[in-house]
Design a protein around this motif. Structure first.
Motif, PDB file in Angstrom:
ATOM      1  N   ALA A  75       1.170  -0.976  -0.078  1.00 13.04           N
ATOM      2  CA  ALA A  75      -0.186   0.039  -0.316  1.00 13.04           C
ATOM      3  C   ALA A  75       0.993   1.189   0.058  1.00 13.04           C
ATOM      4  O   ALA A  75       1.863   0.960   0.932  1.00 13.04           O
ATOM      5  CB  ALA A  75      -0.996   0.077   1.528  1.00 13.04           C
ATOM      6  N   LEU A  76       0.191   2.232  -0.999  1.00 18.76           N
ATOM      7  CA  LEU A  76       1.568   3.665  -1.004  1.00 18.76           C
ATOM      8  C   LEU A  76       0.320   4.739  -0.377  1.00 18.76           C
ATOM      9  O   LEU A  76      -0.824   4.281  -1.569  1.00 18.76           O
ATOM     10  CB  LEU A  76       1.765   3.877  -2.410  1.00 18.76           C
ATOM     11  N   VAL A  77       0.254   5.008   0.500  1.00 20.72           N
ATOM     12  CA  VAL A  77      -0.161   6.803  -0.209  1.00 20.72           C
ATOM     13  C   VAL A  77       0.575   8.412   0.599  1.00 20.72           C
ATOM     14  O   VAL A  77       1.386   8.055   0.758  1.00 20.72           O
ATOM     15  CB  VAL A  77      -1.023   7.000   1.751  1.00 20.72           C
ATOM     16  N   ALA A  78      -0.238   9.207  -0.487  1.00 16.61           N
ATOM     17  CA  ALA A  78       0.325  10.897  -0.764  1.00 16.61           C
ATOM     18  C   ALA A  78       0.050  11.300  -0.255  1.00 16.61           C
ATOM     19  O   ALA A  78      -1.003  11.111  -0.521  1.00 16.61           O
ATOM     20  CB  ALA A  78       1.516  10.535  -1.905  1.00 16.61           C
TER      21      ALA A  78
ATOM     22  N   ALA B 144      -2.959  10.427  -3.113  1.00 15.49           N
ATOM     23  CA  ALA B 144      -3.166   8.957  -4.166  1.00 15.49           C
ATOM     24  C   ALA B 144      -3.169   7.545  -3.053  1.00 15.49           C
ATOM     25  O   ALA B 144      -2.511   8.313  -1.750  1.00 15.49           O
ATOM     26  CB  ALA B 144      -1.823   8.911  -5.073  1.00 15.49           C
ATOM     27  N   VAL B 145      -3.216   7.129  -3.698  1.00 16.06           N
ATOM     28  CA  VAL B 145      -3.932   6.354  -2.750  1.00 16.06           C
ATOM     29  C   VAL B 145      -3.863   4.339  -3.633  1.00 16.06           C
ATOM     30  O   VAL B 145      -3.990   4.457  -4.290  1.00 16.06           O
ATOM     31  CB  VAL B 145      -5.961   5.928  -1.813  1.00 16.06           C
ATOM     32  N   ALA B 146      -3.038   4.137  -3.519  1.00 13.45           N
ATOM     33  CA  ALA B 146      -2.151   2.707  -3.776  1.00 13.45           C
ATOM     34  C   ALA B 146      -2.339   1.133  -3.744  1.00 13.45           C
ATOM     35  O   ALA B 146      -1.797   1.439  -2.547  1.00 13.45           O
ATOM     36  CB  ALA B 146      -1.550   3.178  -4.827  1.00 13.45           C
ATOM     37  N   ASN B 147      -3.480   0.350  -4.205  1.00 10.65           N
ATOM     38  CA  ASN B 147      -3.039  -0.946  -3.357  1.00 10.65           C
ATOM     39  C   ASN B 147      -2.192  -1.591  -4.832  1.00 10.65           C
ATOM     40  O   ASN B 147      -2.634  -1.779  -5.434  1.00 10.65           O
ATOM     41  CB  ASN B 147      -4.709  -1.235  -2.722  1.00 10.65           C
ATOM     42  N   ARG B 148      -1.102  -2.928  -3.551  1.00 11.27           N
ATOM     43  CA  ARG B 148      -1.939  -4.265  -4.485  1.00 11.27           C
ATOM     44  C   ARG B 148      -2.339  -5.389  -3.618  1.00 11.27           C
ATOM     45  O   ARG B 148      -1.495  -5.305  -2.601  1.00 11.27           O
ATOM     46  CB  ARG B 148      -0.092  -4.470  -5.429  1.00 11.27           C
ATOM     47  N   PRO B 149      -2.507  -6.312  -3.705  1.00  4.53           N
ATOM     48  CA  PRO B 149      -2.850  -6.688  -5.426  1.00  4.53           C
ATOM     49  C   PRO B 149      -3.944  -6.054  -5.919  1.00  4.53           C
ATOM     50  O   PRO B 149      -4.795  -5.526  -5.492  1.00  4.53           O
ATOM     51  CB  PRO B 149      -2.837  -8.655  -5.549  1.00  4.53           C
ATOM     52  N   SER B 150      -3.813  -5.956  -7.285  1.00  3.37           N
ATOM     53  CA  SER B 150      -4.935  -5.089  -7.855  1.00  3.37           C
ATOM     54  C   SER B 150      -6.433  -5.620  -7.950  1.00  3.37           C
ATOM     55  O   SER B 150      -7.456  -4.348  -8.546  1.00  3.37           O
ATOM     56  CB  SER B 150      -4.175  -4.041  -9.491  1.00  3.37           C
ATOM     57  N   ASP B 151      -6.237  -6.443  -8.070  1.00  4.25           N
ATOM     58  CA  ASP B 151      -7.448  -7.345  -8.045  1.00  4.25           C
ATOM     59  C   ASP B 151      -8.201  -7.955  -7.127  1.00  4.25           C
ATOM     60  O   ASP B 151      -9.348  -8.224  -6.455  1.00  4.25           O
ATOM     61  CB  ASP B 151      -7.273  -8.961  -8.762  1.00  4.25           C
ATOM     62  N   SER B 152      -7.638  -7.183  -5.585  1.00  7.05           N
ATOM     63  CA  SER B 152      -8.560  -6.608  -4.054  1.00  7.05           C
ATOM     64  C   SER B 152      -9.137  -5.841  -4.351  1.00  7.05           C
ATOM     65  O   SER B 152      -8.678  -4.478  -4.533  1.00  7.05           O
ATOM     66  CB  SER B 152      -7.119  -7.013  -3.429  1.00  7.05           C
ATOM     67  N   THR B 153     -10.561  -5.649  -3.487  1.00  4.75           N
ATOM     68  CA  THR B 153     -10.792  -4.620  -3.358  1.00  4.75           C
ATOM     69  C   THR B 153     -10.412  -4.054  -1.899  1.00  4.75           C
ATOM     70  O   THR B 153     -11.493  -2.939  -1.415  1.00  4.75           O
ATOM     71  CB  THR B 153     -12.538  -4.788  -3.311  1.00  4.75           C
ATOM     72  N   LEU B 154      -9.523  -5.253  -1.051  1.00  3.69           N
ATOM     73  CA  LEU B 154      -9.708  -4.515   0.095  1.00  3.69           C
ATOM     74  C   LEU B 154      -8.735  -2.894  -0.058  1.00  3.69           C
ATOM     75  O   LEU B 154      -7.272  -3.368  -0.741  1.00  3.69           O
ATOM     76  CB  LEU B 154      -8.961  -5.425   0.791  1.00  3.69           C
ATOM     77  N   ASP B 155      -9.049  -1.905   0.757  1.00  2.00           N
ATOM     78  CA  ASP B 155      -8.069  -0.991   0.616  1.00  2.00           C
ATOM     79  C   ASP B 155      -7.666  -0.482   1.515  1.00  2.00           C
ATOM     80  O   ASP B 155      -7.736   0.280   2.975  1.00  2.00           O
ATOM     81  CB  ASP B 155      -9.331   0.620   0.611  1.00  2.00           C
ATOM     82  N   ARG B 156      -6.116  -1.963   1.189  1.00  3.36           N
ATOM     83  CA  ARG B 156      -5.318  -1.853   3.025  1.00  3.36           C
ATOM     84  C   ARG B 156      -4.869   0.132   3.343  1.00  3.36           C
ATOM     85  O   ARG B 156      -3.914   0.166   4.696  1.00  3.36           O
ATOM     86  CB  ARG B 156      -4.142  -2.704   2.920  1.00  3.36           C
TER      87      ARG B 156
END
Length: 617
Positions: free
Chosen positions: A348-351, A361-373
């Motif tokens: 997870a990355l937050v800016a 910015a809010v980015a998460n991986r894996p991208s096929d998951s809907t969990l916004d960790r």
């Protein structure tokens, strides 16, 4: 004499009988009234067969009554006789008709229904206009629903993050399939669907049906369009859907739009019907009503043969959808996505912008998951929390030039603590302990702080504040340590301390701006700030040393004043226990936090991601 008496009695009875007949006639229901009442009652009760039996064309009447009820989406009707006029063998009733139509509501009107008496039996004279005055033999009642164009999700500059984009739906027309196995395998090679599953669907559907396969963005479709045309049964249909620039782009945060599930329909209170487009998660779900608007719904006359709308009888105008403006920045989000790449790890990355708290910015991986960790995941922050710990120590009077030994182990009330790799820097200034993230040095200073020092200081960095961003976010927890061992572990961000990547981006932002600003995700989110951090300048220098000579040298080659702090957070059991990798950083008016679950060391794993992100801005 007797005869005269009988005549007199009869003379007296005649008017009595006449009066009785008059009143009996008035009190008994008129046969026409009765027929109309039974017709209205049967229609209202949903018994179209019984209503039709009272007409002179039972088969035609039943067919049209049922067709119009079905055309109005299974609506319930209440018909009430308001008046009846009768002359000789003809009668006319005025009926008040009130339909209760699903998703539309009440629709009322009046209609005149004729009847005729045949062999002393009244029959409703059937004609389509008995249902509605404007119905003809060529039309039926129906509904029409038109949804407005869905609103966009925009960035801070009004640029579309998610908007209607061209797509092509791929289906299989089973009537043109020669070999289900062949068609399924060839489609799977082009679209990455499961060949066996698709083959089963094609076989189960039977001839003359369409089997959905996948919906492709324009760029993806263009690559395979020519090959698709050669596959027996492959069918395409162009359209549009609310989409982000790429499949991975802020997917967990922005969400997606799809057909309403049975559960969503049930919870909508009548707003949704099966198959309606509705936000499934993220911002699309949280602000679905704003982004969707409301449909314009109409009662119409449709052609009985082809269903084409011939005339609108009543329209209920909907509400246009409106766009949702966020604080995100399209360019910053792109840099975040590129920094994470295609990894399948949980990252997870937050800016955010330190001066305002605006989330960029809010980015998460894996991208096929809907969990916004990035926003909802809670983890021990490890050594990134040393920014808070250091602030508390500076407030207690500690000098960054004071020699604070960094031994290999530090024992507190029988519990042994060590550095991540078991290293020992020896007697060095505290500023070096910070740059090298020496656990034992920090733990040795735990006795300087009161039980409430760390929780109180953490609040100045937003840790422990209740955050409200319009969709679920997790709140950090920094409880008071209930023992010497607990307070020692808290010095290095362990024990019961937990925080999200959003929380820790706020810690970096607090150092950069000199005070905490509550994170904001929507353009109209309220603004809130914390007290000024008097130690911010010293913290900036310490975090700069992490990048130039400490555990964050992965960022050393970046231009400008880049500062950061690594974190390696233990969790669970084991010897050694597994660890999460953290790195927080800032440059100018931009702060970032990176978390890699099970990522081992923050400086080795999370710092390079932060470096790629900042290099991409």
């Amino acid at each position: 004499m007797l005869r005269r008496r009988l005549i007199a009695v009869f003379a007296l009875l005649v008017p009595i009988v006449a009066v009785a007949v008059f009143f009996l006639t008035r009190s008994s229901p008129d046969p026409a009234d009765d027929t109309f009442a039974r017709y209205a009652a049967a229609w209202s009760g949903g018994d179209d067969r019984a209503a039709a039996a009272l007409t002179d064309q039972p088969k035609a009447a039943q067919t049209r009554l049922a067709a119009s009820r079905k055309g109005l989406d299974g609506a319930k009707v209440k018909a009430t006789v308001r008046s009846v006029t009768e002359k000789d063998d003809a009668a006319t009733a005025t009926l008040a008709v009130a339909w209760d139509i699903p998703r539309i509501g009440s629709w009322t009107y009046r209609v005149k229904v004729p009847a005729q008496r045949v062999k002393d039996v009244w029959q409703v004279h059937w004609r389509p206009a008995d249902l509605h005055p404007r119905l003809t033999a060529a039309t039926r009642l129906g509904t029409s629903v038109k949804a407005p164009s869905r609103g966009r999700i925009d960035d801070r500059q009004g640029r579309a993050l998610m908007a209607e984009r061209s797509v092509t739906a791929i289906d299989v027309d089973t009537s043109r399939v020669k070999d289900a196995t062949d068609t399924a395998q060839r489609l799977a090679e082009l679209t990455d669907v499961d060949a066996d599953e698709l083959e089963q669907k094609i076989s189960a559907a039977g001839k003359g049906h369409f089997v959905p396969v996948v919906t492709l963005r324009k760029a993806a479709y263009d690559k395979v369009a020519a090959k698709l045309q050669k596959i027996p049964g492959a069918s395409t249909a162009p359209g549009s859907e609310p989409l982000a620039p790429t499949k991975d782009f802020a997917r967990a945060l922005l969400g997606a739009v799809g057909p309403a599930t049975a559960e969503q329909v049930e919870k909508s209170g009548g707003r949704l019907a099966a198959g309606d487009a509705v936000g499934q998660w993220g911002l699309q779900a949280a602000f679905d009503q704003q982004l969707a608007g409301t449909e314009t719904r109409s009662v119409v006359l449709r052609d009985v043969e082809d269903g084409v709308v011939e005339k609108t009888l009543r329209r209920w105008r909907g509400k246009q959808a409106s766009n949702l403006k966020t604080t995100l920045d399209l360019d910053v989000q792109r840099a975040a996505e590129q920094a994470l790449g295609t990894t399948k790890k949980k990252v997870a990355l937050v800016a955010l912008q330190p001066s305002t708290g605006d989330v960029l910015a809010v980015a998460n991986r894996p991208s096929d998951s809907t969990l916004d960790r990035a926003l909802t995941g809670l983890y021990p922050p490890g050594s990134t929390f040393k920014v808070v710990t250091t602030t508390a120590l500076l407030r207690d009077g500690l000098s960054v030039d004071k020699t604070v030994p960094c031994p290999q182990n530090e024992v507190v009330d029988g519990r042994s603590f060590k550095n991540f790799e078991g290293e020992a820097a020896g007697p060095v200034p505290f500023r070096t302990d910070f740059a090298q993230s020496c656990n034992t040095a920090f733990i040795s200073l735990a006795s300087r702080l009161s039980q409430t020092a760390l929780p109180d200081t953490a609040k100045d960095f937003g840790l422990g504040e209740s955050l409200k961003l319009g969709l679920p976010v997790a709140d950090a927890k920094v409880p008071e340590g209930d023992s010497q061992v607990a307070r020692a572990a808290m010095m290095i961000g362990q024990d019961r301390i937990v925080a999200s990547p959003l929380n820790m981006a706020g810690v970096a932002g607090t150092v950069a701006a000199g005070r905490w600003h509550s994170p904001r995700l929507l353009d109209d989110d309220p603004k809130q700030s914390g007290p000024r951090i008097a130690q911010a300048s010293t913290l900036r220098d310490l975090m700069r040393a992490v990048v130039t000579s400490g555990t964050g040298t992965a960022l050393a080659s970046l231009p400008g004043f880049v500062a950061g702090k690594s974190g390696t957070a233990e969790y669970g059991g084991g010897d050694p226990p597994p660890t999460h990798a953290w790195f927080i950083a800032f440059r100018d008016d931009l702060a970032v936090a990176v978390l890699v679950e099970n990522g081992r060391a923050g400086g080795e794993v999370a710092a390079p991601i932060a470096a790629r992100f900042l290099a991409g801005i």
